[in-house]
Design an enzyme around this catalytic site. Sequence first.
Site, PDB file in Angstrom:
ATOM      1  CD  GLU A 242     -23.339  11.191 -18.380  1.00  0.00           C
ATOM      2  OE1 GLU A 242     -23.058  10.323 -18.550  1.00  0.00           O
ATOM      3  OE2 GLU A 242     -23.572  11.180 -16.749  1.00  0.00           O
TER       4      GLU A 242
ATOM      5  CG  HIS B  42     -16.643  12.703  -8.640  1.00  0.00           C
ATOM      6  ND1 HIS B  42     -15.867  11.675  -9.068  1.00  0.00           N
ATOM      7  CD2 HIS B  42     -17.777  12.296  -8.956  1.00  0.00           C
ATOM      8  CE1 HIS B  42     -16.652  10.801  -9.695  1.00  0.00           C
ATOM      9  NE2 HIS B  42     -17.983  11.066  -9.484  1.00  0.00           N
TER      10      HIS B  42
END
Lengths: 330, 358
Positions: A60, A129
């Site tokens: 990322e 998450h």
Amino acid sequence: MADLTYREALRRALDDELARDPDVFLMGEEIGRFEGSYKVTAGLWQKYGPERVRETPISEEGFVGAGIGAAMMGLRPVVEIMTINFILVAMDQVINHAAKIRYMFGGAVGVPMVIRTPGGAGAQLTAQHSQSLEAWFAGCPGIKVVAPASVADAYGMLKTAIRDDDPVLFCENLVMYNVTGTMPDDPDYTVPLGRAAVVREGSDLTLVAHSYTVQRALRVADTMSRDGIEIEVVDLRSLRPLDAETVAESVRKTSRALIAEEGWSTYGVGAELAARIHRLCFDDLDAPVERVGGAEVPMPYSKPLELAALPLESKIEAAARGLLAESGIA
Amino acid sequence: MAKAAETPPDTLLDKDTALRLFRMMALIRRFEERTEEQYTRARIGGYCHLAIGEEASTVGAIDALEPGDCLYASYRDHGTALAVGSEPVAVMAELFGKETGVAHGRGGSMHLMDVQRRFFGGWGIVGAHLPIATGTALALSYRDLPNAVLCQFGDGAVETGSFHEALNLAGVWDLPIVFQIINNQYGMGTSVEQSSAEPDLWRRAAAYRMHGERIDGNDVLAVREATARLMGIARRERRPALLETITYRFRGHSVADAGKVYRSAEEIESWRKRDPITRFGLHCSERGLLEQDEIDQVWSDVAAEVKSAIDEALGAAFPDPDTLYEHVYGDSAWREQFSRMRAGAPFGERGEERTWQT
């Protein structure tokens, strides 16, 4: 007017922009052959090829940085972060770089990049998450942060974001992906950034929300309408730029304000709006501004615990009724 | 496969090139010495990282760039800006925080840049500009342009995760980029040996099946030759490379660091004997390329140039505080987009006229 899912509306916006502008390209993990972890980019790799729908390794920081460097050359990268939780490993690129570059280089170069990423909870995805972190980014000058809550906005705001010359964090929502709504037929339909929408009119209380929480807010408004209480729902749509005027206009009319969000309200969207409403509507308020958000715990796994942590309709309704009671209604 | 190069190949050197390289290194040396002095006179604020001793690694590499190539650098970037051809007065004005500075006083010492000359900055977070430079290489590739990116950084950056991510992306995507480690042997006060499980930093390239190479970074000709060769491969064959240039900073990490507690006087002295500018001057005079009086003339010219840069920059105006909010955003619609955000904003953010002192 056609019915589409939020996911399909996003895909159509990406497709339209890829077709319109050769400088637009997509980049992210699993967005090609795998069709995207949440299938937003399905079919685009086949249609546009691996250069314009670029699959990345699990890097990322690397590929958000690469998006910045490509944007500085005038390309228009649309970077997908699989979920907003993973953007934290690229935080330095977003906050220290994308948001600062134009300013610290004296306006000589900009970063016309979009980062698309879904947040939200409700599927037992647990602590790492399930977060809604958009308020963290909305506090930072130099980026724009939007969070569409409808199918039409998903389409119209993504197109606007891609055409924008500044970095835009485009917050999607996991639960919203399967929500169906009407899409305008106009292929040139766009939605400006920084404009909130009154999505339901009412006279007794202003309920402000963004992203999936708008859907919850509308259901709460429908429920309470049966008791003769009319809630006005304001969909912020955009967190930075923030449309505080539309919120204030509504609160001046209803004299009561409740801000609901899925993220943590402490230091959150509700905190920011409460401060502004206090200043703008000091003489109009019949009750203190109220906030409701996700429980301030890491999201637990077990279903009863997860439900207890979410700002469900029941929790929003309780907050609304409490606020009304404080000012002598209901 | 990659190996540490021994003696650099004999480079044919003409007088113009010799003079250009010597002059640029001398300009940077003089500029940095005067910058240090300006800092002690409180005309420069913030951090201030001098590159005295590292001139050959900077100048040799940048001299190998071709028009259209792109350059990224770390925060030790005063010499970088001068080497790409930014006006010394504009660089000094930036250090002074003046409106006429290269970034109009918004960036300061660490964020010099010159987009016209494809110098995309001076960056302040160690290692973080490597992915960005990689993205610029991606843009060159995307647009099928015949150029490459040179990305310079210090030895400390090699230990960051972004070093790994950037080199891996450049490798899997076949990008035209040369990563240059300007190894001055210390990240602030921490030595390469302390930081790195593999202190032969160039060997990291092997992990990405990339060409890696270590050269004497105090030999401007060796740096120039290696950079030209690797950039050529990057441009033509879309193959990235890792180039380690070994050098030394004579000063501390920043002007606030004397640079003496973590290294010995003997060590510093031994490197002074390998001063890249003295060495190149000797090289040129031994080969009859530069006479002593020409060398003296260069030193006197650059001293005058830096003095005039300082004088002019001192006379330049500071930015107008009314321009504080310019360049946060740049889209033509940004004012309209933000027009409804002033409502209820914190004091000072509502577009009020400033009634307070700054």
